[in-house]
Design a protein around this motif. Structure first.
Motif, PDB file in Angstrom:
ATOM      1  N   ARG A  90     -12.866  32.127  20.066  1.00  0.00           N
ATOM      2  CA  ARG A  90     -12.721  30.685  19.901  1.00  0.00           C
ATOM      3  C   ARG A  90     -14.058  30.010  20.101  1.00  0.00           C
ATOM      4  NH1 ARG A  90      -6.977  29.402  22.793  1.00  0.00           N
ATOM      5  NH2 ARG A  90      -5.861  30.997  21.633  1.00  0.00           N
ATOM      6  N   GLY A  91     -14.279  29.017  19.289  1.00  0.00           N
ATOM      7  CA  GLY A  91     -15.473  28.198  19.434  1.00  0.00           C
ATOM      8  C   GLY A  91     -15.099  26.870  20.066  1.00  0.00           C
ATOM      9  N   ILE A  92     -16.077  26.004  20.159  1.00  0.00           N
ATOM     10  CA  ILE A  92     -15.818  24.658  20.646  1.00  0.00           C
ATOM     11  C   ILE A  92     -16.453  23.636  19.717  1.00  0.00           C
ATOM     12  CG2 ILE A  92     -15.495  25.245  23.074  1.00  0.00           C
ATOM     13  CD1 ILE A  92     -18.336  24.324  23.608  1.00  0.00           C
ATOM     14  N   THR A  93     -15.828  22.489  19.660  1.00  0.00           N
ATOM     15  CA  THR A  93     -16.369  21.317  18.986  1.00  0.00           C
ATOM     16  C   THR A  93     -16.753  20.334  20.085  1.00  0.00           C
ATOM     17  OG1 THR A  93     -15.016  21.623  17.023  1.00  0.00           O
ATOM     18  CG2 THR A  93     -15.826  19.389  17.444  1.00  0.00           C
ATOM     19  N   ILE A  94     -17.943  19.784  19.977  1.00  0.00           N
ATOM     20  CA  ILE A  94     -18.422  18.812  20.955  1.00  0.00           C
ATOM     21  C   ILE A  94     -18.403  17.447  20.284  1.00  0.00           C
ATOM     22  CG2 ILE A  94     -20.317  18.145  22.484  1.00  0.00           C
ATOM     23  CD1 ILE A  94     -21.226  21.153  22.228  1.00  0.00           C
ATOM     24  N   MET A  95     -17.721  16.507  20.928  1.00  0.00           N
ATOM     25  CA  MET A  95     -17.616  15.152  20.399  1.00  0.00           C
ATOM     26  C   MET A  95     -18.135  14.179  21.455  1.00  0.00           C
ATOM     27  SD  MET A  95     -13.948  15.422  18.418  1.00  0.00           S
ATOM     28  CE  MET A  95     -14.291  14.109  17.227  1.00  0.00           C
ATOM     29  N   GLN A  96     -18.554  12.990  21.007  1.00  0.00           N
ATOM     30  CA  GLN A  96     -19.159  12.022  21.923  1.00  0.00           C
ATOM     31  C   GLN A  96     -18.743  10.610  21.552  1.00  0.00           C
ATOM     32  OE1 GLN A  96     -23.383  12.551  22.242  1.00  0.00           O
ATOM     33  NE2 GLN A  96     -23.675  10.775  23.557  1.00  0.00           N
ATOM     34  N   LEU A  97     -18.618   9.773  22.587  1.00  0.00           N
ATOM     35  CA  LEU A  97     -18.289   8.363  22.427  1.00  0.00           C
ATOM     36  C   LEU A  97     -19.176   7.546  23.352  1.00  0.00           C
ATOM     37  CD1 LEU A  97     -16.271   6.130  21.358  1.00  0.00           C
ATOM     38  CD2 LEU A  97     -15.002   6.546  23.486  1.00  0.00           C
ATOM     39  N   ALA A  98     -19.846   6.535  22.801  1.00  0.00           N
ATOM     40  CA  ALA A  98     -20.603   5.604  23.641  1.00  0.00           C
ATOM     41  C   ALA A  98     -19.624   4.666  24.326  1.00  0.00           C
ATOM     42  CB  ALA A  98     -21.599   4.804  22.805  1.00  0.00           C
ATOM     43  N   LEU A  99     -19.862   4.403  25.611  1.00  0.00           N
ATOM     44  CA  LEU A  99     -19.025   3.505  26.396  1.00  0.00           C
ATOM     45  C   LEU A  99     -19.806   2.236  26.705  1.00  0.00           C
ATOM     46  CD1 LEU A  99     -17.684   6.108  28.977  1.00  0.00           C
ATOM     47  CD2 LEU A  99     -16.511   5.284  26.931  1.00  0.00           C
ATOM     48  N   GLY A 100     -19.156   1.109  26.642  1.00  0.00           N
ATOM     49  CA  GLY A 100     -19.829  -0.149  26.954  1.00  0.00           C
ATOM     50  C   GLY A 100     -21.062  -0.320  26.086  1.00  0.00           C
ATOM     51  N   ALA A 101     -22.198  -0.596  26.723  1.00  0.00           N
ATOM     52  CA  ALA A 101     -23.456  -0.783  25.997  1.00  0.00           C
ATOM     53  C   ALA A 101     -24.054   0.535  25.540  1.00  0.00           C
ATOM     54  CB  ALA A 101     -24.454  -1.532  26.877  1.00  0.00           C
ATOM     55  N   GLY A 102     -23.453   1.665  25.913  1.00  0.00           N
ATOM     56  CA  GLY A 102     -23.997   2.955  25.515  1.00  0.00           C
ATOM     57  C   GLY A 102     -25.449   3.070  25.947  1.00  0.00           C
ATOM     58  N   ALA A 103     -26.269   3.562  25.049  1.00  0.00           N
ATOM     59  CA  ALA A 103     -27.697   3.743  25.344  1.00  0.00           C
ATOM     60  C   ALA A 103     -28.543   2.550  24.912  1.00  0.00           C
ATOM     61  CB  ALA A 103     -28.204   5.010  24.667  1.00  0.00           C
ATOM     62  N   SER A 104     -27.896   1.440  24.531  1.00  0.00           N
ATOM     63  CA  SER A 104     -28.657   0.283  24.049  1.00  0.00           C
ATOM     64  C   SER A 104     -29.237  -0.573  25.169  1.00  0.00           C
ATOM     65  CB  SER A 104     -27.766  -0.586  23.139  1.00  0.00           C
ATOM     66  OG  SER A 104     -26.750  -1.196  23.901  1.00  0.00           O
ATOM     67  N   ALA A 105     -28.874  -0.243  26.406  1.00  0.00           N
ATOM     68  CA  ALA A 105     -29.375  -0.998  27.560  1.00  0.00           C
ATOM     69  C   ALA A 105     -29.508  -0.052  28.735  1.00  0.00           C
ATOM     70  CB  ALA A 105     -28.414  -2.143  27.894  1.00  0.00           C
ATOM     71  N   PRO A 106     -30.327  -0.409  29.718  1.00  0.00           N
ATOM     72  CA  PRO A 106     -30.439   0.438  30.913  1.00  0.00           C
ATOM     73  C   PRO A 106     -29.081   0.571  31.600  1.00  0.00           C
ATOM     74  CG  PRO A 106     -32.130  -1.255  30.918  1.00  0.00           C
ATOM     75  CD  PRO A 106     -31.190  -1.591  29.798  1.00  0.00           C
ATOM     76  N   PRO A 107     -28.871   1.655  32.339  1.00  0.00           N
ATOM     77  CA  PRO A 107     -27.602   1.805  33.046  1.00  0.00           C
ATOM     78  C   PRO A 107     -27.489   0.807  34.195  1.00  0.00           C
ATOM     79  CG  PRO A 107     -29.115   3.569  33.631  1.00  0.00           C
ATOM     80  CD  PRO A 107     -29.776   2.775  32.541  1.00  0.00           C
ATOM     81  N   PRO A 108     -26.265   0.579  34.643  1.00  0.00           N
ATOM     82  CA  PRO A 108     -26.075  -0.361  35.752  1.00  0.00           C
ATOM     83  C   PRO A 108     -26.708   0.187  37.029  1.00  0.00           C
ATOM     84  CG  PRO A 108     -24.036   0.781  35.250  1.00  0.00           C
ATOM     85  CD  PRO A 108     -25.013   1.180  34.202  1.00  0.00           C
ATOM     86  N   PRO A 109     -27.211  -0.674  37.876  1.00  0.00           N
ATOM     87  CA  PRO A 109     -27.799  -0.201  39.133  1.00  0.00           C
ATOM     88  C   PRO A 109     -26.718   0.315  40.082  1.00  0.00           C
ATOM     89  CG  PRO A 109     -27.763  -2.597  39.068  1.00  0.00           C
ATOM     90  CD  PRO A 109     -27.279  -2.117  37.721  1.00  0.00           C
ATOM     91  N   GLY A 110     -27.107   1.203  40.958  1.00  0.00           N
ATOM     92  CA  GLY A 110     -26.208   1.627  42.006  1.00  0.00           C
ATOM     93  C   GLY A 110     -25.372   2.844  41.743  1.00  0.00           C
ATOM     94  N   ARG A 111     -25.380   3.388  40.569  1.00  0.00           N
ATOM     95  CA  ARG A 111     -24.547   4.586  40.304  1.00  0.00           C
ATOM     96  C   ARG A 111     -25.390   5.807  40.503  1.00  0.00           C
ATOM     97  NH1 ARG A 111     -20.207   6.788  39.207  1.00  0.00           N
ATOM     98  NH2 ARG A 111     -18.910   5.027  38.849  1.00  0.00           N
TER      99      ARG A 111
END
Length: 182
Positions: free
Chosen positions: A161-182
């Motif tokens: 068996r192989g795998i398929t890798i899928m991706q979804l951007a959440l919120g602002a995705g990579a278009s903005a810096p991540p939120p502070p504190g995480r």
């Protein structure tokens, strides 16, 4: 959150773990979504649940008439710190409730919770077999795109068996810096 068909989507609790363990055991033994070959027992599933929830990740169930029909959670995609804004999703539906749209309801709720928590990317790693089309279709239906394939990386139930890798951007995705504190 209640749906019009009286399905309740809520945070999973320790009391849900016997039903979650049974749903997952059926998938391990009879399905293709997991690369595990021996179903984990309740103690192991409890440890996994505590790791996910203790890490601040969402773990939810779909309940109807007091019965857990499916569950979904997001966990760390990778342990290294730079990956801390990326999660990997898992969703499992009781065999009797498949094809009812429950997976889509769970995925939408999981995506919403992850975005609200400040995560920016969600990864799905989907086992490839004859029965994996439903999982790939579910992920596409909620916005995931295929970003890769790894053929023949696991051997289960007499087949590679192989795998398929899928991706979804959440919120602002990579278009903005991540939120502070995480």
């Amino acid at each position: 959150m209640a749906n019009s068909d009286d399905t309740l989507i809520r945070a999973a609790t320790r009391e849900d773990l016997p039903a979650i363990t049974a749903i997952y055991a059926d998938e391990v033994e009879n399905g293709s979504a997991s690369f595990e070959t021996v179903p984990p027992d309740l103690a192991e599933m409890t440890t996994r649940f505590e790791t996910v929830t203790g890490g601040g990740f969402p773990y939810i169930v779909a309940e109807r008439d007091g019965q857990v029909l499916g569950y979904a959670y997001a966990g760390a995609y990778h342990k290294r710190a730079a990956y801390r804004f990326t999660v990997e999703d898992s969703v499992y539906i009781d065999r009797a409730a498949r094809g009812t749209g429950l997976g889509k309801v769970l995925m939408h709720a999981l995506i919403e919770r992850c975005a609200q928590a400040g995560f920016r990317q969600m990864i799905a790693i989907i086992s490839r077999s004859a029965s994996s089309d439903a999982s790939i279709g579910l992920h596409r239906a909620v916005g995931f795109v295929t970003v890769g394939e790894l053929p023949d990386v696991g051997f289960k139930q007499g087949e590679w068996r192989g795998i398929t890798i899928m991706q979804l951007a959440l919120g602002a995705g990579a278009s903005a810096p991540p939120p502070p504190g995480r």
